[in-house]
Enzyme design. Sequence first.
Site, PDB file in Angstrom:
ATOM      1  N   GLU A  20       0.837  -1.207   0.000  1.00 34.46           N
ATOM      2  CA  GLU A  20       0.000   0.000   0.000  1.00 34.46           C
ATOM      3  C   GLU A  20       0.871   1.258   0.000  1.00 34.46           C
ATOM      4  OE1 GLU A  20      -3.552   1.513   2.979  1.00 34.46           O
ATOM      5  OE2 GLU A  20      -1.761   0.672   3.862  1.00 34.46           O
TER       6      GLU A  20
ATOM      7  N   HIS B 127       2.469   4.642   1.039  1.00 38.09           N
ATOM      8  CA  HIS B 127       2.723   5.244   2.356  1.00 38.09           C
ATOM      9  C   HIS B 127       3.413   6.598   2.185  1.00 38.09           C
ATOM     10  CE1 HIS B 127       1.608   1.408   4.189  1.00 38.09           C
ATOM     11  NE2 HIS B 127       1.583   2.030   5.343  1.00 38.09           N
TER      12      HIS B 127
ATOM     13  N   ASP C 266       3.613  -1.954   5.963  1.00 36.46           N
ATOM     14  CA  ASP C 266       2.795  -2.794   6.847  1.00 36.46           C
ATOM     15  C   ASP C 266       3.367  -4.211   6.975  1.00 36.46           C
ATOM     16  OD1 ASP C 266       1.308  -0.517   6.896  1.00 36.46           O
ATOM     17  OD2 ASP C 266      -0.531  -1.381   6.097  1.00 36.46           O
TER      18      ASP C 266
ATOM     19  N   HIS D 235      -2.042  -3.866   9.328  1.00 33.82           N
ATOM     20  CA  HIS D 235      -2.844  -3.096   8.362  1.00 33.82           C
ATOM     21  C   HIS D 235      -4.265  -3.018   8.917  1.00 33.82           C
ATOM     22  CE1 HIS D 235      -4.195  -1.560   4.490  1.00 33.82           C
ATOM     23  NE2 HIS D 235      -5.027  -2.577   4.330  1.00 33.82           N
TER      24      HIS D 235
ATOM     25  N   GLU E  29      -7.168  -2.086   8.074  1.00 30.78           N
ATOM     26  CA  GLU E  29      -8.367  -2.534   7.357  1.00 30.78           C
ATOM     27  C   GLU E  29      -8.532  -4.054   7.330  1.00 30.78           C
ATOM     28  OE1 GLU E  29      -6.246  -0.266   6.407  1.00 30.78           O
ATOM     29  OE2 GLU E  29      -7.233   1.442   5.448  1.00 30.78           O
TER      30      GLU E  29
ATOM     31  N   HIS F 200      -1.526   7.578   9.207  1.00 29.66           N
ATOM     32  CA  HIS F 200      -1.058   6.721   8.111  1.00 29.66           C
ATOM     33  C   HIS F 200       0.156   7.365   7.464  1.00 29.66           C
ATOM     34  CE1 HIS F 200      -1.107   3.922   4.796  1.00 29.66           C
ATOM     35  NE2 HIS F 200      -0.923   4.945   3.992  1.00 29.66           N
TER      36      HIS F 200
ATOM     37  N   GLU G 251       4.217   5.277  12.061  1.00 30.57           N
ATOM     38  CA  GLU G 251       4.746   4.349  11.052  1.00 30.57           C
ATOM     39  C   GLU G 251       6.145   4.763  10.594  1.00 30.57           C
ATOM     40  OE1 GLU G 251       1.324   1.919   8.772  1.00 30.57           O
ATOM     41  OE2 GLU G 251       1.514   3.989   8.096  1.00 30.57           O
TER      42      GLU G 251
HETATM   43 ZN   LIG Z   1       0.634   1.309   7.060  1.00 28.60          ZN
END
Ligand SMILES: [Zn+2]
Length: 250
Positions: free
Chosen positions: A29, A31, A40, A115, A117, A169, A174
């Site tokens: 994903e 970032h 992630d 992650h 979601e 995010h 992170e």
């Molecule tokens: Zn992430």
Amino acid sequence: MTHFMQEMTWKEYASCADKIVILPIGATEQHGEHLPLCVDAVLAEGFSLKLAEQIDGIIMPTLRYGYKSKPMSGGGPLFPGTVDLNGETVIKLVYDVLTEIIRDGFTKILIMNAHFENEAFIVEAMDLVTRDTNGIAKILETNWWDPMPSHIIDQVFDEIPFPGWALEHAAVTETSLMLYFKPELVHMDRITDTKNAEYMPYYRYPICKSDIPETGTLASAASSSFERGKLIVDSVLHELVRICEKEFNK
Ligand SMILES: [Zn+2]
């Protein structure tokens, strides 16, 4: 001996069935402009290895794809490099892997998710597997943000206010964790101190790219540091060990 299942022979693996097995789950994903697509997956595996070293656990191969990125928590699917799975695929993938682990005789399983979601789909797989195997194995799911004590959040956000987990995010937590686990993949010079995404307390489809800052970062990453990353890792690791002791008497 290695903690990574894929580096063992089948006999070595089979002899570990009384140990706790950890399944790291991440995503591929976007970032932001300063972090790689693998954040992630790196964080799921990084926490898994730290935990495995403490509890003498086994780490399964990391699942590196996850459920769909959402605009208000991951920037959404309109950025190149975000490779999403449908929910049904996540459930089936996790279901199959858990079933095989249990078939090999393991009964203490901890899923380390990184992650946001993914969670509902992982929990659905856990429920279906438990029904289909008569609850023979105890399966836990956790992540690195829920076990984090609130006083640590205050310490990590001593320079800028905490924007809430959804907007965190590619931001301070992170980025700091990546500075701890894989600093060579962090481009601190590319951090632009963009305004936070404006939080929408509802979902809307079709997704509109203008809802999200152009960089893909939902809140500022400017105060990220290795030290903040270490603070998070040390405190979360302590909690993860406590969870394993409580649930697996280990
Ligand atoms: Zn992430």
